[in-house]
Design an enzyme around this catalytic site. Structure first.
Site, PDB file in Angstrom:
ATOM      1  N   GLU A   1       1.084   6.552   2.509  1.00 43.60           N
ATOM      2  CA  GLU A   1       1.475   6.535   3.824  1.00 43.60           C
ATOM      3  C   GLU A   1       2.735   7.605   4.039  1.00 43.60           C
ATOM      4  O   GLU A   1       2.868   8.308   5.052  1.00 43.60           O
ATOM      5  CB  GLU A   1       1.670   5.095   4.359  1.00 43.60           C
ATOM      6  CG  GLU A   1       0.731   4.168   4.511  1.00 43.60           C
ATOM      7  CD  GLU A   1      -0.097   3.798   3.460  1.00 43.60           C
ATOM      8  OE1 GLU A   1      -1.284   3.411   3.586  1.00 43.60           O
ATOM      9  OE2 GLU A   1       0.484   3.759   2.313  1.00 43.60           O
TER      10      GLU A   1
ATOM     11  N   HIS B   1      -3.791  -7.753   6.997  1.00 41.54           N
ATOM     12  CA  HIS B   1      -4.370  -7.096   8.166  1.00 41.54           C
ATOM     13  C   HIS B   1      -4.200  -7.977   9.354  1.00 41.54           C
ATOM     14  O   HIS B   1      -5.033  -7.601  10.376  1.00 41.54           O
ATOM     15  CB  HIS B   1      -6.172  -7.110   7.819  1.00 41.54           C
ATOM     16  CG  HIS B   1      -6.306  -6.535   6.681  1.00 41.54           C
ATOM     17  ND1 HIS B   1      -6.368  -6.905   5.355  1.00 41.54           N
ATOM     18  CD2 HIS B   1      -6.705  -5.160   6.512  1.00 41.54           C
ATOM     19  CE1 HIS B   1      -6.696  -6.089   4.388  1.00 41.54           C
ATOM     20  NE2 HIS B   1      -6.881  -5.008   5.134  1.00 41.54           N
TER      21      HIS B   1
END
Length: 718
Positions: free
Chosen positions: A448, A518
């Site tokens: 990321e 998530h």
């Protein structure tokens, strides 16, 4: 014999005048350091970090590169290369005193944080290694413009005020780093991408043996970074004595030629010295022996270059003395001007936090939907995809990348029609690579920080990156780049650089099985960061309108997309045309009411609607439901008007209750609207814990329609 060979090479490639200038620049850098040290002890400046001992390596690099043509991502010891490519002593000392005239930052950055749009020196931060990924993105943007020169043309009459893009096709991107900073992950991520893409990036590792007080053997396995990086393919490597001016110049010329030829990146590892402490806030005598310091002094590049000039008959002692007196006078004049320069005005503080020319709050973004032939209702996912395609057709500078966003990296079978393609784990980028090609939509490594750092470099260079972080839960490796680089680029450079990246991020829970990793929310962490806009739509039409504004404005935007809402029946809408936009900072009144106000956003909006409908059916209570949708900035005017009308307010959000987004709004309501309230401000939010996997637990943790109904009922009878 060896020295005579070096002398012959040097005099063949550098004229006598250039060799003298080489020494002048080295000495100029050292004397500027010395003057800053005096100013710091006189309390006329407030911090000092030196380039001493690095001068030969850096002047060599500057002389091998082209100012205003190549691009530079230096770090705080790079005074000498900045002087070499055209920065002045006066400019550097104006930054040291924090003067209003400081061209690098207007008094906002510490000394030795270089920046010059004229010289292509990109604003430097104190963070270590972050600039390595910016250099990668800058090189990628240069390559993109050379392949797509039409994208560099100015777009007159467009929403976004494109700046002229400078590109030449063979420019080199310089990035430097201290040896200690090679421990950072961004350094290794940048090597990976430079190697894979054969990018023209010149990495310079300035190895003075220490990272503040940590010696090289405690920082780097084996004590030598060259040994660790040697197996990266497509690289040119050189390990040299960076205190030797002639060896440094030869190595830099060779490395720059390799990069400029298009064969790939280069890394020059220069062994230098640090004759002064890490900074004036440090005393190296506490951890370095006298013998070690004496050994360093024998390798001082200033003395080595002076002796070489004398030995080769290029200058005699009188000429060296005249040159040095001239430099001393230049530094003294610059210091005299700097210490008497005007200080920045206090009212300048808030300038350049955001764009002042193209604000996403502008009325130009208040565009009504068009009526099109296709009136079928589409999901949020559909309209986000449609918006991306519209904007990529409109603007060749938009590139989309992230993890798994491409249809297929190995695209031969895709183009042959044998593969359907992926287009993101939620399919929101489906078809982009197929239509626009691999240069404009591509997969990143699973890293990321790599995504964010490269996007920053691209945006600084003139592209408009629209990147995807696959799940909000995994945004944290990119947080350093977002908080310390993306958000600050415009402000710390006093408006001379901007970084208009759009970061699309699926967020939130209510997934049934999403679990801890998530289902996270955490938007308040980013709304607490000046310099970044944060929006979070709850329906398809808002998603398209806000995304288009995000792409067309000139600020960094964190665009939060609630996963549960991607394909919900709630909030579907017809396609509103290719120019539909919604200004940031403007809330949507979902339902008018007179008895209480509910402020919310994201997936809590439909749950609040259920609760409001239920309490109206059962008790006749009319709830005014407001979807904030823009979290930073937020619409205080609409909030205040509603609270003054209803005199009761509930703030609901999916993130945890404590220190959540609602706390700030509740505090402001209490502060500014206290006399309009008939009841305490109430918050409804998630439990102060993480989201569990088992649906029974998830339902208890996250705010549900029943929780909102209960709060409304209690508020009504207060």
């Amino acid at each position: 014999m060896e020295n005579s060979k070096k002398a012959a090479v040097a005099t063949a490639t550098l004229s006598r005048e250039q060799l003298i200038e080489f020494y002048r620049l080295m000495y100029l850098s050292r004397r500027t350091d010395d003057r800053e040290i005096v100013l710091k002890r006189q309390q006329k400046i407030f911090f000092q970090v030196s380039c001493a001992g690095h001068e030969a390596l850096l002047v060599a690099a500057g002389m091998a590169l082209r100012p205003g043509y190549d691009w530079f991502f230096p770090y705080y010891r790079d005074r000498a290369i900045c002087l070499t490519v055209g920065n002045t002593v006066e400019e550097q000392l104006l930054q040291a005193v924090g003067a209003a005239e400081d061209t690098a930052s207007g008094g906002r950055q510490m000394p030795s944080h270089w920046s010059s749009t004229k010289l292509n020196i990109v604003s430097t931060s104190s963070s270590t290694a972050t600039q390595c990924l910016h250099a990668i993105g800058c090189a990628e943007a240069g390559r993109y413009f050379s392949r797509h020169p039409e994208a560099a043309a100015k777009h007159d009459g467009d929403y976004r005020q494109f700046k002229d893009v400078k590109f030449h096709g063979d420019e080199v991107v310089y990035v430097s780093i201290g040896e200690g900073s090679t421990s950072q992950g961004e350094f290794w991520e940048s090597l990976n991408t430079a190697s894979n893409e054969k990018l023209p990036v010149l990495f310079v590792v300035e190895d003075n043996g220490y990272a503040i007080s940590t010696p090289v053997e405690a920082n780097t396995p084996g004590g030598n970074i060259s040994h660790l990086v040697a197996n990266f393919p497509n690289f040119h490597f050189a390990e040299i004595d960076g205190t030797d001016p002639i060896a440094s110049y030869e190595a830099m010329v060779e490395a720059v030629a390799y990069c400029r030829s298009g064969r790939g990146p280069a890394l020059v590892h220069g062994h230098v010295i640090r004759p002064y402490s890490h900074s004036l806030s440090d005393d190296e005598r506490n951890y370095r022996s006298a013998a070690e310091l004496e050994a360093d002094a024998l390798r001082d590049p200033i003395a080595r270059m002076q002796m070489w000039l004398l030995r080769e008959g290029i200058l005699d002692a009188d000429a060296i003395n005249r040159l040095e007196r001239s430099v001393d006078d230049e530094v003294q004049r610059a210091a005299d001007h700097a210490v008497h320069a005007a200080l920045p005005a206090v009212e300048s503080i808030t300038r350049h936090v955001y764009s002042e020319d193209l604000k996403p709050t502008d009325a130009r973004f208040n565009v009504e939907p068009e009526t099109t032939a296709d009136t079928s209702e589409r999901t949020m996912a559909d309209l986000i995809n449609a918006c991306l395609k519209d904007e990529m057709r409109r603007d060749e500078r938009i590139v989309v990348f992230g993890e798994d966003v491409a249809d297929a990296t190995r695209d031969e079978a895709l183009r042959a029609g044998k593969l359907k393609g992926k287009g993101g784990v939620f399919k929101l980028t489906s078809g982009l690579q197929t239509e626009f090609g691999n240069d404009r939509c591509f997969n990143s490594p699973l890293a990321e920080a790599n995504i964010m750092g490269r996007a920053i470099g691209m945006a600084v260079r003139g592209l408009k990156p629209v990147v995807e972080i696959q799940f909000f839960d995994y945004i944290w490796p990119a947080m350093h780049q977002m908080r310390n680089e993306l958000a600050l680029m415009r402000w710390r450079s006093n408006g001379t650089y901007s970084c208009p990246v759009v970061i699309r991020v699926p967020i939130g829970g209510y997934l049934t099985g999403g679990s801890i990793y998530h289902s996270q929310s955490g938007e308040s962490i980013f709304t607490h960061t000046p310099g970044v806009r944060v929006v979070m739509p709850s329906n398809a039409l808002d998603a398209l309108g806000l995304l288009r504004t995000a792409i067309r404005c000139d600020d960094p935007v964190l665009f939060l997309e609630h996963k549960r809402l991607y394909r919900e029946t709630f909030g579907r809408a017809a396609y509103p045309g290719p120019d539909y936009t919604i200004p940031f900072g403007k809330a949507r009144i979902v339902q008018k009411g007179k008895d209480m106000t509910v402020l919310t956003y994201g997936a809590v909006v439909p749950r609040a609607m259920q609760a409001a409908q239920k309490i109206f059916r059962e008790s006749g209570i009319e709830v005014e439901l407001i979807d904030l949708r823009s979290l930073s900035p937020y619409d205080w005017e609409t909030i205040a008007a509603s609270v003054k009308k209803t005199n009761r307010v509930i703030i609901a959000h999916e993130d945890m209750l404590s220190w959540g987004y609602g706390a700030e709004i509740a505090a402001r309501i209490g502060d500014e609207l206290f006399h309009d309230l008939d009841a305490p401000v109430r918050r409804v939010a998630a439990m102060d814990t993480f989201v569990a996997y088992q649906p029974v637990l998830e339902d208890a943790i996250l705010p549900q329609a029943d929780d909102l109904y209960k709060a409304m009922a209690e508020m009504a009878v207060f």
